[in-house]
Design an enzyme around this catalytic site. Structure first.
Site, mmCIF file in Angstrom:
data_model
loop_
_atom_site.group_PDB
_atom_site.id
_atom_site.type_symbol
_atom_site.label_atom_id
_atom_site.label_comp_id
_atom_site.label_asym_id
_atom_site.label_seq_id
_atom_site.Cartn_x
_atom_site.Cartn_y
_atom_site.Cartn_z
ATOM 1 N N ASP A 88 1.066 -1.059 -0.020
ATOM 2 C CA ASP A 88 0.059 -0.073 -0.074
ATOM 3 C C ASP A 88 0.995 1.260 0.032
ATOM 4 O O ASP A 88 2.008 1.259 0.378
ATOM 5 C CB ASP A 88 -1.075 -0.058 1.251
ATOM 6 C CG ASP A 88 -0.405 -0.563 2.316
ATOM 7 O OD1 ASP A 88 1.069 -0.548 2.504
ATOM 8 O OD2 ASP A 88 -1.221 -1.066 3.328
ATOM 9 N N ASN A 149 -7.378 -2.752 14.339
ATOM 10 C CA ASN A 149 -8.870 -2.877 14.031
ATOM 11 C C ASN A 149 -9.160 -4.210 12.983
ATOM 12 O O ASN A 149 -10.035 -4.212 12.494
ATOM 13 C CB ASN A 149 -9.354 -1.720 13.381
ATOM 14 C CG ASN A 149 -8.605 -1.411 12.309
ATOM 15 O OD1 ASN A 149 -7.778 -2.232 11.714
ATOM 16 N ND2 ASN A 149 -9.193 -0.094 11.758
ATOM 17 N N HIS A 151 -7.419 -4.639 10.173
ATOM 18 C CA HIS A 151 -7.135 -4.308 8.870
ATOM 19 C C HIS A 151 -5.784 -5.240 8.227
ATOM 20 O O HIS A 151 -4.860 -5.545 9.211
ATOM 21 C CB HIS A 151 -7.045 -2.923 8.425
ATOM 22 C CG HIS A 151 -5.812 -2.221 8.898
ATOM 23 N ND1 HIS A 151 -5.682 -0.788 9.270
ATOM 24 C CD2 HIS A 151 -4.467 -2.298 8.977
ATOM 25 C CE1 HIS A 151 -4.657 -0.456 9.620
ATOM 26 N NE2 HIS A 151 -3.973 -1.405 9.364
ATOM 27 N N GLU A 156 -9.863 -1.652 5.223
ATOM 28 C CA GLU A 156 -10.094 -1.368 6.863
ATOM 29 C C GLU A 156 -11.424 -2.245 7.033
ATOM 30 O O GLU A 156 -11.939 -2.787 5.902
ATOM 31 C CB GLU A 156 -10.424 0.010 6.828
ATOM 32 C CG GLU A 156 -9.434 1.053 6.576
ATOM 33 C CD GLU A 156 -8.643 1.284 8.077
ATOM 34 O OE1 GLU A 156 -8.480 0.165 8.658
ATOM 35 O OE2 GLU A 156 -7.942 2.145 7.946
#
Ligand code: F6R
Length: 251
Positions: A88, A149, A151, A156
């Site tokens: 990313d 979280n 991801h 996400e």
């Protein structure tokens, strides 16, 4: 076959519904866990120098890249035929911005290993990243971290299993955790990641313990994209004691 370093003290194998194996290697410290994964990558490059590897950025990976560079100095590994796809990059960030993943890749990986600029690429919104990966013959081994979280890459919570490399909006939690001013990124999709032949996820520190526990107890849950990984036929989680502290491995 992934080599097991001498710092792994517990191995547990789970089977998913399709009978695929998920291995968990539990190490002691975060350094042990990072060294374990560095060794997997180095042994892969030694046995298959033309490997196509998917790489992650982030704090978790810093000791891994340091170990990789040290092993490279000790063993003089031929990296000249390898190719590296990063997961990313922030959207619209200039390539020389200190917070860009391009700078991270250069400083932690490309320069310390003496690799060429034409041996790595990061996604941007102007290219068909999935097509580039296909043209390279697909990813042999994909390295992943995990967000608090759940991801993976910047997929996400709410991301679809079918997602491909695309523009994504970063969650507020991720922006605060990563201390970044950017709101969007380009990330390999879940499908893109799942097409890798082998996946190794490295998680260290107690801030990851809840996410790891959630992954073990849930399957294909969009609220925690890392749960999608469990359908992959060759998945290894490498954890330190803190990241593994909320799961009961009975080892
Ligand atoms: C990085 C990436 C992210 C990180 C994750 C954990 O390329 O895609 O998924 O792996 O945010 O980051 P750290 O290691 O900083 O906790």
């Amino acid at each position: 076959m992934i080599p097991i370093s001498n710092v792994v003290f517990g191995i547990r194998i789970f089977y998913n519904k399709a009978g695929a194996k998920m291995r968990i290697l539990q190490c002691g410290t975060k350094q042990d866990a990072a060294e374990t994964v560095a060794l997997m990558l180095v042994e892969r490059m030694q046995s298959h120098p033309a490997s196509v590897i998917g790489l992650a950025t982030g704090l978790t990976m810093v000791p891994l890249y340091e170990t990789w560079a040290r092993l490279d100095r000790e063993r003089s590994i031929d990296h000249g035929r390898g190719f590296f796809f990063f997961l990313d990059e922030y959207l619209g960030v200039s390539p020389d911005h200190p917070l860009s993943f391009r700078q991270y890749a250069l400083n932690h990986f490309i320069k310390p290993l003496g690799l060429r600029e034409d041996q790595f690429v990061l996604p941007n919104e102007h290219q068909d990243y999935d097509q580039l990966i296909r043209e390279a013959g697909g990813i042999d081994l994909q390295l992943l971290g995990i967000g608090k979280n759940g991801h993976i890459g910047f997929n996400e919570p709410g991301s679809f299993k079918e997602s491909r490399t695309r523009k994504v909006r970063l969650s507020e939690e991720t922006r605060i955790t990563n201390k970044i001013p950017f709101e969007e990124a380009v990330s390999m999709g879940i499908s893109t990641i799942l097409e890798a032949k082998e996946i190794v996820l490295l998680a260290t520190g107690d801030s990851k313990a809840d996410a790891i526990k959630y992954v073990l107890n849930h399957h294909d849950d969009p609220n925690c994209p890392a749960t999608y990984l469990k359908s992959h036929p060759s998945l290894t989680l490498v954890l330190d004691a803190e990241a593994a502290s909320k799961i009961n491995l009975k080892i």
